[in-house]
Design a protein around this motif. Structure first.
Motif, short mmCIF file in Angstrom:
data_model
loop_
_atom_site.label_atom_id
_atom_site.label_comp_id
_atom_site.label_asym_id
_atom_site.label_seq_id
_atom_site.Cartn_x
_atom_site.Cartn_y
_atom_site.Cartn_z
N TRP A 6 -5.59 5.29 2.46
CA TRP A 6 -6.07 5.49 1.09
C TRP A 6 -6.99 4.34 0.65
O TRP A 6 -6.53 3.25 0.37
N ALA A 7 -8.28 4.61 0.59
CA ALA A 7 -9.26 3.70 -0.01
C ALA A 7 -9.78 4.37 -1.27
O ALA A 7 -9.51 5.56 -1.52
N TYR A 8 -10.57 3.64 -2.05
CA TYR A 8 -11.08 4.17 -3.31
C TYR A 8 -11.67 5.58 -3.15
O TYR A 8 -11.39 6.47 -3.94
N SER A 81 -4.94 -1.08 -1.82
CA SER A 81 -4.55 -1.50 -3.17
C SER A 81 -4.73 -3.00 -3.37
O SER A 81 -4.37 -3.82 -2.51
N GLN A 82 -5.25 -3.34 -4.54
CA GLN A 82 -5.44 -4.72 -4.94
C GLN A 82 -4.61 -5.03 -6.20
O GLN A 82 -4.89 -5.98 -6.92
N GLY A 83 -3.60 -4.20 -6.46
CA GLY A 83 -2.75 -4.40 -7.62
C GLY A 83 -3.18 -3.51 -8.78
O GLY A 83 -3.86 -2.51 -8.61
N GLY A 119 -17.49 -3.02 -4.47
CA GLY A 119 -16.47 -2.73 -3.48
C GLY A 119 -15.08 -2.51 -4.04
O GLY A 119 -14.13 -2.29 -3.30
N LEU A 120 -14.95 -2.56 -5.37
CA LEU A 120 -13.66 -2.37 -6.01
C LEU A 120 -13.75 -1.19 -6.97
O LEU A 120 -14.73 -1.04 -7.70
N GLY A 121 -12.74 -0.35 -6.95
CA GLY A 121 -12.70 0.79 -7.86
C GLY A 121 -11.37 0.86 -8.59
O GLY A 121 -10.35 0.32 -8.14
N GLY A 144 -4.79 1.65 -11.09
CA GLY A 144 -4.69 0.85 -9.88
C GLY A 144 -6.08 0.43 -9.41
O GLY A 144 -7.06 1.13 -9.68
N MET A 145 -6.15 -0.69 -8.73
CA MET A 145 -7.42 -1.18 -8.20
C MET A 145 -7.39 -1.04 -6.67
O MET A 145 -6.43 -1.48 -6.02
N PHE A 146 -8.44 -0.44 -6.12
CA PHE A 146 -8.52 -0.18 -4.68
C PHE A 146 -9.89 -0.58 -4.15
O PHE A 146 -10.91 -0.33 -4.80
#
Length: 153
Positions: A6-8, A81-83, A119-121, A144-146
């Motif tokens: 699972w990516a953005y 996931s970045q939190g 690069g962040l969504g 969520g940040m991905f």
């Protein structure tokens, strides 16, 4: 991170992710409550029956923890996931009682890329857990940040 499923890009507005099931036992309700929320209706069957909850009931925070485990197992641990910047709301709609079986679902309601961090969504998710009778016991909305696949390489 490139092997993560699972990516953005993989989250689709209007999409749904099944989060699986969780059977709730009296022992785990009491164990959680003994440490974190030691109100009588979370610790004793008779006190629970005498309350408006109708039986030995899980703490709302325990219910949130069970949901978080479902979300981790359902997709977060296999993601970029970045939190999260936070939760919009949490609602405990019905008591979770000993013996209940809960099922979780996450609905993707919005997504957008970051203006300041390429690069962040951000993925906005409205989720729910229902018991074996189909009654909603928990409803929440969070973001969520991905990372994108490219940024995760």
């Amino acid at each position: 991170m490139t092997a993560k499923k699972w990516a953005y890009e993989d989250f689709v507005e209007g999409g749904t992710i099944a989060l699986g099931e969780k059977h709730v036992t009296a022992e785990e309700i009491i164990e959680f409550a003994s440490e974190f929320d030691f109100q009588p209706f979370h610790l004793d069957e008779e006190a629970g029956k005498a309350s408006i909850l109708g039986g030995l009931a899980a703490s709302g925070w325990h219910t949130c923890c069970m949901f978080m485990r479902m979300m981790c197992d359902g997709f977060l641990l296999d993601s970029t996931s970045q939190g999260s910047p936070g939760i919009e709301y949490v609602r405990w709609k019905k008591p979770v009682l000993a013996g209940d079986t809960l099922t979780g679902t996450a609905h993707i309601i919005a997504k957008r890329t970051s203006k300041s961090r390429p690069g962040l969504g951000f993925i906005t998710v409205k989720s729910e857990m229902v018991n074996q009778r189909g009654e909603v016991v928990l409803e929440l909305e969070n973001t969520g940040m991905f990372l994108t696949r490219e940024a995760a390489q």
